[in-house]
Design an enzyme around this catalytic site. Structure first.
Site, PDB file in Angstrom:
ATOM      1  N   ASP A 136       0.867  -1.180   0.000  1.00  0.00           N
ATOM      2  CA  ASP A 136       0.000   0.000   0.000  1.00  0.00           C
ATOM      3  C   ASP A 136       0.903   1.229   0.000  1.00  0.00           C
ATOM      4  O   ASP A 136       1.258   1.775   1.048  1.00  0.00           O
ATOM      5  CB  ASP A 136      -0.909  -0.020   1.223  1.00  0.00           C
ATOM      6  CG  ASP A 136      -2.048   0.977   1.106  1.00  0.00           C
ATOM      7  OD1 ASP A 136      -2.066   1.743   0.127  1.00  0.00           O
ATOM      8  OD2 ASP A 136      -2.924   0.984   1.996  1.00  0.00           O
ATOM      9  N   VAL A 137       1.271   1.654  -1.202  1.00  0.00           N
ATOM     10  CA  VAL A 137       2.239   2.746  -1.359  1.00  0.00           C
ATOM     11  C   VAL A 137       1.633   3.983  -2.015  1.00  0.00           C
ATOM     12  O   VAL A 137       2.229   5.059  -1.963  1.00  0.00           O
ATOM     13  CB  VAL A 137       3.474   2.272  -2.137  1.00  0.00           C
ATOM     14  CG1 VAL A 137       4.173   1.140  -1.387  1.00  0.00           C
ATOM     15  CG2 VAL A 137       3.125   1.813  -3.549  1.00  0.00           C
ATOM     16  N   LYS A 138       0.504   3.825  -2.675  1.00  0.00           N
ATOM     17  CA  LYS A 138      -0.243   4.937  -3.288  1.00  0.00           C
ATOM     18  C   LYS A 138       0.660   5.872  -4.075  1.00  0.00           C
ATOM     19  O   LYS A 138       0.583   7.105  -3.955  1.00  0.00           O
ATOM     20  CB  LYS A 138      -1.019   5.708  -2.226  1.00  0.00           C
ATOM     21  CG  LYS A 138      -2.126   4.880  -1.563  1.00  0.00           C
ATOM     22  CD  LYS A 138      -2.940   5.715  -0.600  1.00  0.00           C
ATOM     23  CE  LYS A 138      -4.072   4.912   0.030  1.00  0.00           C
ATOM     24  NZ  LYS A 138      -3.573   3.887   0.969  1.00  0.00           N
ATOM     25  N   ARG A 139       1.496   5.316  -4.915  1.00  0.00           N
ATOM     26  CA  ARG A 139       2.404   6.138  -5.710  1.00  0.00           C
ATOM     27  C   ARG A 139       1.676   6.725  -6.919  1.00  0.00           C
ATOM     28  O   ARG A 139       0.735   6.130  -7.452  1.00  0.00           O
ATOM     29  CB  ARG A 139       3.597   5.309  -6.182  1.00  0.00           C
ATOM     30  CG  ARG A 139       4.481   4.769  -5.054  1.00  0.00           C
ATOM     31  CD  ARG A 139       5.050   5.887  -4.203  1.00  0.00           C
ATOM     32  NE  ARG A 139       6.102   5.430  -3.332  1.00  0.00           N
ATOM     33  CZ  ARG A 139       6.138   5.603  -2.020  1.00  0.00           C
ATOM     34  NH1 ARG A 139       5.153   6.223  -1.411  1.00  0.00           N
ATOM     35  NH2 ARG A 139       7.153   5.174  -1.311  1.00  0.00           N
TER      36      ARG A 139
END
Length: 308
Positions: A103-106
């Site tokens: 879950d890095v939401k890049r």
């Protein structure tokens, strides 16, 4: 990797993912004290405590669940040692044959987006040697910058048999400030959902696409609309448990085959020992057993609601 995830969901009859999003307030005192005794009052101690906390939860739940979802910000707050704990968590979960959703939401463009994708899902070649940085199986991606930000991820995923989950309708209360705005009469989240379907149609697994979507459990009516727009998209559903989502909200996120969604719970699982429902049965020393009990209760709730 989408095929493995779907296989594990069916084998364990468990369309759920445990979010490994720890902060220090969740860490039991005995774990923190042991880490401080070894590393002192340092960021290294915090990172060690986080990893030991994660490890215990993984050890007690891996046979019930198909995947875990570590949220990188909860590790980055501890600097370089925290990022190392993130990597240790990914590696340890992989040793238990769990699928890893980073879950890095890049979200960026061009070479920057490609670098994010390589770091989390790809490999780096150094003098002929291919080296893997973080090695998650999926990553969450912010589509706000458009195709320029998403397609570099898809390119890396095609090379490495990995996948992404694109933010479509998030579970937070203020998500509607942008996501619900009408564009020529159509909510923006529906337009993003249509784009996710388009990207996914070009990158299919056996039954579901490698390009998934994030749709919050807190918005079941919107989830129902998006399920129809994206019939072959696996939907990652945050917002269950601590954010208010419950099993009865989830049926619309699934297809008629009773697949198509994977539901996340973070605090409700990893901090279960602090919950009134469990703390009489489990002490802080048995926090991981409380997490297992919370997973079992979540599974019963979702299986009942969906008819699994």
């Amino acid at each position: 990797m989408i095929n493995k995830l779907m296989t594990e969901i069916k084998k364990k009859n468990a369309p759920i993912v445990v979010g490994l999003d720890p902060n220090l307030s969740m860490i039991p005192e005995h774990i923190m004290k042991a880490a401080v005794a070894e590393y002192g009052k340092t960021l290294d101690a915090a990172a060690e405590a986080v990893f030991q906390f994660n490890k215990a939860i993984i050890d007690t739940t891996y046979d019930l669940i198909p995947a875990v979802k570590p949220q990188i910000a909860m590790y980055e707050q501890f600097g370089v040692p925290g990022v190392a704990a993130f990597k240790r968590t990914v590696d340890y979960a992989k040793s238990k044959d769990l699928v890893i959703i980073g879950d890095v939401k890049r979200g960026d463009i061009g070479s920057t987006s490609a670098a994010y994708a390589i770091g989390h899902l790809g490999s780096v070649e150094i003098e002929g040697e291919k080296l893997v940085p973080f090695d998650e199986d999926f990553a969450t991606v912010n589509p706000y910058l458009g195709s320029d930000g998403v397609k570099p991820f898809i390119d890396v995923c095609k090379e490495r048999n990995k996948g992404i989950f694109v933010l479509v309708k998030t579970s937070n209360p203020s998500s509607g400030e942008f996501q619900d705005r009408l564009i020529d009469g159509t909510p923006l989240y529906e337009i993003v959902g249509e784009k996710v379907r388009e990207w996914g149609d070009e990158f299919m697994g056996d039954s579901y696409s490698y390009v998934g979507a994030v749709v919050g459990a807190t918005y079941p009516e919107m989830g129902e609309k998006l399920r129809k727009i994206m019939p072959r998209t696996l939907i990652l559903v945050p917002g269950y448990g601590a954010q208010g989502g419950k099993g009865s909200d989830l049926k619309a996120f699934f297809n008629e085959d009773k697949l198509g969604a994977i539901v996340n719970s973070s605090r409700g699982i990893i901090a279960a020992y602090k919950n009134d429902k469990y703390k009489e049965r489990f002490s802080s020393e048995n926090f991981a057993d409380a997490s297992r009990a919370a997973v079992e209760d979540m599974l019963l709730d979702i299986r009942t609601a969906v008819g699994l």
